[in-house]
Design a protein around this motif. Sequence first.
Motif, PDB file in Angstrom:
ATOM      1  N   LYS A   1      29.160  73.894  25.462  1.00 18.34           N
ATOM      2  CA  LYS A   1      29.867  74.109  26.737  1.00 18.34           C
ATOM      3  C   LYS A   1      30.666  72.891  27.172  1.00 18.34           C
ATOM      4  O   LYS A   1      31.548  73.000  28.015  1.00 18.34           O
ATOM      5  CB  LYS A   1      28.870  74.556  27.807  1.00 18.34           C
ATOM      6  CG  LYS A   1      28.289  75.935  27.456  1.00 18.34           C
ATOM      7  CD  LYS A   1      26.957  76.192  28.107  1.00 18.34           C
ATOM      8  CE  LYS A   1      26.254  77.404  27.525  1.00 18.34           C
ATOM      9  NZ  LYS A   1      26.905  78.688  27.786  1.00 18.34           N
TER      10      LYS A   1
ATOM     11  N   LEU B   1      19.196  77.597  31.389  1.00 17.50           N
ATOM     12  CA  LEU B   1      20.422  77.016  31.913  1.00 17.50           C
ATOM     13  C   LEU B   1      20.863  77.831  33.132  1.00 17.50           C
ATOM     14  O   LEU B   1      20.405  78.974  33.334  1.00 17.50           O
ATOM     15  CB  LEU B   1      21.527  77.028  30.849  1.00 17.50           C
ATOM     16  CG  LEU B   1      21.572  75.811  29.898  1.00 17.50           C
ATOM     17  CD1 LEU B   1      20.250  75.582  29.203  1.00 17.50           C
ATOM     18  CD2 LEU B   1      22.692  75.965  28.874  1.00 17.50           C
ATOM     19  N   ARG B   2      21.754  77.239  33.903  1.00 20.60           N
ATOM     20  CA  ARG B   2      22.307  77.951  35.069  1.00 20.60           C
ATOM     21  C   ARG B   2      23.806  77.704  35.099  1.00 20.60           C
ATOM     22  O   ARG B   2      24.317  77.047  36.008  1.00 20.60           O
ATOM     23  CB  ARG B   2      21.639  77.454  36.369  1.00 20.60           C
ATOM     24  CG  ARG B   2      20.161  77.803  36.479  1.00 20.60           C
ATOM     25  CD  ARG B   2      19.935  79.302  36.664  1.00 20.60           C
ATOM     26  NE  ARG B   2      18.513  79.646  36.707  1.00 20.60           N
ATOM     27  CZ  ARG B   2      17.816  80.072  35.662  1.00 20.60           C
ATOM     28  NH1 ARG B   2      18.386  80.190  34.462  1.00 20.60           N
ATOM     29  NH2 ARG B   2      16.541  80.397  35.800  1.00 20.60           N
ATOM     30  N   CYS B   3      24.500  78.210  34.115  1.00 19.70           N
ATOM     31  CA  CYS B   3      25.933  77.958  34.014  1.00 19.70           C
ATOM     32  C   CYS B   3      26.641  78.522  35.247  1.00 19.70           C
ATOM     33  O   CYS B   3      26.394  79.669  35.641  1.00 19.70           O
ATOM     34  CB  CYS B   3      26.497  78.580  32.746  1.00 19.70           C
ATOM     35  SG  CYS B   3      25.721  77.905  31.262  1.00 19.70           S
TER      36      CYS B   3
ATOM     37  N   SER C   1      22.645  78.633  23.335  1.00 19.99           N
ATOM     38  CA  SER C   1      23.192  77.372  23.836  1.00 19.99           C
ATOM     39  C   SER C   1      22.648  76.194  23.037  1.00 19.99           C
ATOM     40  O   SER C   1      23.134  75.083  23.177  1.00 19.99           O
ATOM     41  CB  SER C   1      22.798  77.173  25.305  1.00 19.99           C
ATOM     42  OG  SER C   1      21.409  76.851  25.385  1.00 19.99           O
TER      43      SER C   1
ATOM     44  N   CYS D   1      28.358  81.768  34.525  1.00 22.21           N
ATOM     45  CA  CYS D   1      27.617  82.758  33.718  1.00 22.21           C
ATOM     46  C   CYS D   1      28.029  84.187  34.077  1.00 22.21           C
ATOM     47  O   CYS D   1      28.122  84.551  35.244  1.00 22.21           O
ATOM     48  CB  CYS D   1      26.118  82.590  33.971  1.00 22.21           C
ATOM     49  SG  CYS D   1      25.108  83.734  33.020  1.00 22.21           S
TER      50      CYS D   1
ATOM     51  N   CYS E   1      16.619  82.595  30.525  1.00 19.69           N
ATOM     52  CA  CYS E   1      17.488  81.473  30.190  1.00 19.69           C
ATOM     53  C   CYS E   1      17.116  80.317  31.107  1.00 19.69           C
ATOM     54  O   CYS E   1      16.812  80.531  32.281  1.00 19.69           O
ATOM     55  CB  CYS E   1      18.960  81.839  30.366  1.00 19.69           C
ATOM     56  SG  CYS E   1      20.054  80.507  29.804  1.00 19.69           S
TER      57      CYS E   1
ATOM     58  N   GLY F   1      21.947  86.830  25.005  1.00 22.42           N
ATOM     59  CA  GLY F   1      21.115  86.864  26.208  1.00 22.42           C
ATOM     60  C   GLY F   1      21.949  86.594  27.447  1.00 22.42           C
ATOM     61  O   GLY F   1      23.129  86.940  27.498  1.00 22.42           O
ATOM     62  N   GLY F   2      21.270  85.806  28.312  1.00 21.48           N
ATOM     63  CA  GLY F   2      20.030  85.073  28.165  1.00 21.48           C
ATOM     64  C   GLY F   2      20.053  84.106  26.986  1.00 21.48           C
ATOM     65  O   GLY F   2      21.077  83.834  26.402  1.00 21.48           O
TER      66      GLY F   2
ATOM     67  N   THR G   1      20.323  88.077  33.401  1.00 21.76           N
ATOM     68  CA  THR G   1      19.490  87.802  32.222  1.00 21.76           C
ATOM     69  C   THR G   1      18.697  86.505  32.381  1.00 21.76           C
ATOM     70  O   THR G   1      17.979  86.116  31.469  1.00 21.76           O
ATOM     71  CB  THR G   1      20.339  87.660  30.929  1.00 21.76           C
ATOM     72  OG1 THR G   1      21.207  86.519  31.057  1.00 21.76           O
ATOM     73  CG2 THR G   1      21.167  88.894  30.663  1.00 21.76           C
ATOM     74  N   TRP G   2      18.821  85.818  33.506  1.00 17.48           N
ATOM     75  CA  TRP G   2      18.149  84.517  33.647  1.00 17.48           C
ATOM     76  C   TRP G   2      16.628  84.655  33.678  1.00 17.48           C
ATOM     77  O   TRP G   2      15.906  83.813  33.177  1.00 17.48           O
ATOM     78  CB  TRP G   2      18.592  83.832  34.938  1.00 17.48           C
ATOM     79  CG  TRP G   2      19.999  83.326  34.927  1.00 17.48           C
ATOM     80  CD1 TRP G   2      20.858  83.263  33.853  1.00 17.48           C
ATOM     81  CD2 TRP G   2      20.730  82.814  36.059  1.00 17.48           C
ATOM     82  NE1 TRP G   2      22.067  82.738  34.258  1.00 17.48           N
ATOM     83  CE2 TRP G   2      22.019  82.448  35.589  1.00 17.48           C
ATOM     84  CE3 TRP G   2      20.419  82.631  37.406  1.00 17.48           C
ATOM     85  CZ2 TRP G   2      22.986  81.911  36.442  1.00 17.48           C
ATOM     86  CZ3 TRP G   2      21.381  82.088  38.233  1.00 17.48           C
ATOM     87  CH2 TRP G   2      22.648  81.724  37.759  1.00 17.48           C
TER      88      TRP G   2
HETATM   89  S1  SF4 Z   1      22.974  83.192  29.801  1.00 16.74           S
HETATM   90 FE1  SF4 Z   1      24.434  81.817  28.739  1.00 16.74          FE
HETATM   91  S2  SF4 Z   1      26.107  81.493  30.211  1.00 16.74           S
HETATM   92 FE2  SF4 Z   1      24.343  82.353  31.358  1.00 16.74          FE
HETATM   93  S3  SF4 Z   1      23.241  80.562  32.164  1.00 16.74           S
HETATM   94 FE3  SF4 Z   1      22.303  81.080  30.186  1.00 16.74          FE
HETATM   95  S4  SF4 Z   1      23.405  79.820  28.673  1.00 16.74           S
HETATM   96 FE4  SF4 Z   1      24.628  79.832  30.540  1.00 16.74          FE
END
Ligand code: SF4
Length: 276
Positions: free
Chosen positions: A163, A65-67, A140, A70, A63, A111-112, A75-76
């Motif tokens: 989001k 993104l770094r929510c 996302s 999360c 992934c 995911g991810g 799963t990043w």
């Molecule tokens: S897995 Fe989903 S919640 Fe987690 S950082 Fe990625 S987009 Fe954001």
Amino acid sequence: MSQEGTIEAGSRYDLRVGKSPDAPDESQANDDSDGAFGYVHSYETSSRYDGPGLRAVLFVSGCLLRCTYCHNPDTWHLKDGTYISAQRVIERLGSFAPALRSLDGGLTISGGEVMVQLGFTRRILAGAKRMGLHTAIETSGFLGDRADDGYLSVVDLVLLDIKSSDPETYRKVTGRDLAPTLRFAQRLAALNKPVWVRFTLVPGSTDDPANVEGIARFVAPMKNVQWVEVQPFHQLGAFKWKAMNLEYKHLDTATPTAELTNRVIEQFRAAGCNAR
Ligand code: SF4
């Protein structure tokens, strides 16, 4: 080169790290690859939550993104996932297919972020379609430009996480730009592709009425959006941040009250959305 592993049924809340130390960085993942192999966190076999009917849910790794909230920071990175062939995933799915079909369900890939491994997830989705299964992806939308119409043709439903409607808030909670997600939503609307919008309600981060209103007004005219699902923040993934030595900003964030959740659902409904 990684050795092919085996994925065991588990839960999105199992911590899985370091399974494939020589995997490429997710930002370098080659979406032109033929997708014969990929990296997977885990799968669940009986979700009633991630699409219609009974779902098998495959959680893929990677992934961008770094929510801050999360639930699955493991799963990043591709390196934390298990390296496995799409063929093996499809064979495993085949053993559940009759039950999934009989309960009006199918496969959801989450995911991810599914579009980090576009070739891999495309193969699995196509395999599921060949078995007569309904298919869904949770995304996302950040990498939505990567998904060509051929990719979307093997996806029956998109669970689209929006989001925030405010670019600043979006950047604050995800570290990335909002625009690609909105662009992807508009493309799905133009294609009349069924969508369930998902909104994670995080007190103090995404609950501002103007933020909710912005998503509601954006989504309400889209006839392809069947549901807006408000997902209350929870702490079930907090232990992963600690175990992975990551700085977690939500230790003191409370689960939304019923009043707050209802206020947000009602905001969506007042704008004309089917919200739950
Ligand atoms: S897995 Fe989903 S919640 Fe987690 S950082 Fe990625 S987009 Fe954001």
